[in-house]
Write a protein that holds these residues in place. Structure first.
Motif, PDB file in Angstrom:
ATOM      1  N   TYR A 146      43.697  33.168  37.526  1.00  0.00           N
ATOM      2  CA  TYR A 146      45.042  33.578  37.916  1.00  0.00           C
ATOM      3  C   TYR A 146      45.091  35.080  38.183  1.00  0.00           C
ATOM      4  O   TYR A 146      44.318  35.850  37.608  1.00  0.00           O
ATOM      5  N   GLY A 147      46.029  35.491  39.022  1.00  0.00           N
ATOM      6  CA  GLY A 147      46.177  36.884  39.411  1.00  0.00           C
ATOM      7  C   GLY A 147      46.451  37.832  38.259  1.00  0.00           C
ATOM      8  O   GLY A 147      46.100  39.007  38.308  1.00  0.00           O
ATOM      9  N   ASN A 148      47.059  37.335  37.182  1.00  0.00           N
ATOM     10  CA  ASN A 148      47.386  38.200  36.042  1.00  0.00           C
ATOM     11  C   ASN A 148      46.228  38.315  35.047  1.00  0.00           C
ATOM     12  O   ASN A 148      46.388  38.889  33.981  1.00  0.00           O
ATOM     13  N   GLY A 149      45.062  37.747  35.381  1.00  0.00           N
ATOM     14  CA  GLY A 149      43.901  37.834  34.497  1.00  0.00           C
ATOM     15  C   GLY A 149      43.701  36.620  33.609  1.00  0.00           C
ATOM     16  O   GLY A 149      42.686  36.510  32.925  1.00  0.00           O
ATOM     17  N   THR A 150      44.650  35.701  33.590  1.00  0.00           N
ATOM     18  CA  THR A 150      44.499  34.479  32.806  1.00  0.00           C
ATOM     19  C   THR A 150      43.394  33.623  33.425  1.00  0.00           C
ATOM     20  O   THR A 150      43.328  33.468  34.645  1.00  0.00           O
TER      21      THR A 150
END
Length: 159
Positions: A146-150
């Motif tokens: 995911y874009g948020n680092g997840t």
């Protein structure tokens, strides 16, 4: 005219407030994902997904002279290969490593040179993984970045 703009604003607010709840991205194998308890999976991820056709187990040991703190290390790896279920994805193999109890597993990552997905699990998961791979139902390897680092990675059975 102000009633129309108030209605429009109300509709927009309702749509915006329901967006996190919708979170149905419609990706393959969504049904195998657990609930997103922390609302961390908000954007559409880069997804890797393949069906396992074969695997091999490797038990290894290495001695490194003059290395500190311990000159000998050992490990267990399962290499899985299959066919990608995502159009255009070159990822169709993974190396699953097992870490000792008390050690922290690193997040899944992609080795760009070989397009190999790297996953780490506690060594206690090894027997369960082997049963899954040896079972009658097909097995799948999935990773979502995911874009948020997840990062989510799994090996799951299915139909």
């Amino acid at each position: 005219m102000s009633i129309g703009s108030k209605a429009l604003v109300s509709i927009l607010l309702a749509l915006l407030s329901s967006a996190p709840m919708a979170n149905t991205l419609g990706l393959p194998h969504d049904q195998y994902m657990p609930d997103d308890l922390y609302a961390a999976r908000q954007d559409k991820p880069d997804q890797m997904l393949f069906e396992v056709d074969s695997y091999r187990l490797t038990l290894g040991t290495e001695y490194r002279p003059n290395a500190l703190p311990s000159p000998q290390s050992a490990g267990v790896w399962v290499f899985v290969q299959g066919r990608s279920l995502i159009a255009g994805s070159p990822v169709h193999q993974a190396r699953i490593a097992f870490v000792d109890a008390g050690s922290k597993a690193r997040p899944a990552r992609l080795e760009p040179d070989t397009q190999t997905l790297l996953i780490e699990y506690p060594v206690a998961y090894m027997q369960t993984l082997m049963r899954l791979l040896d079972g009658d139902a097909p097995a799948f390897v999935q990773a979502r970045f995911y874009g948020n680092g997840t990062i989510w990675a799994d090996v799951h059975g299915g139909d």
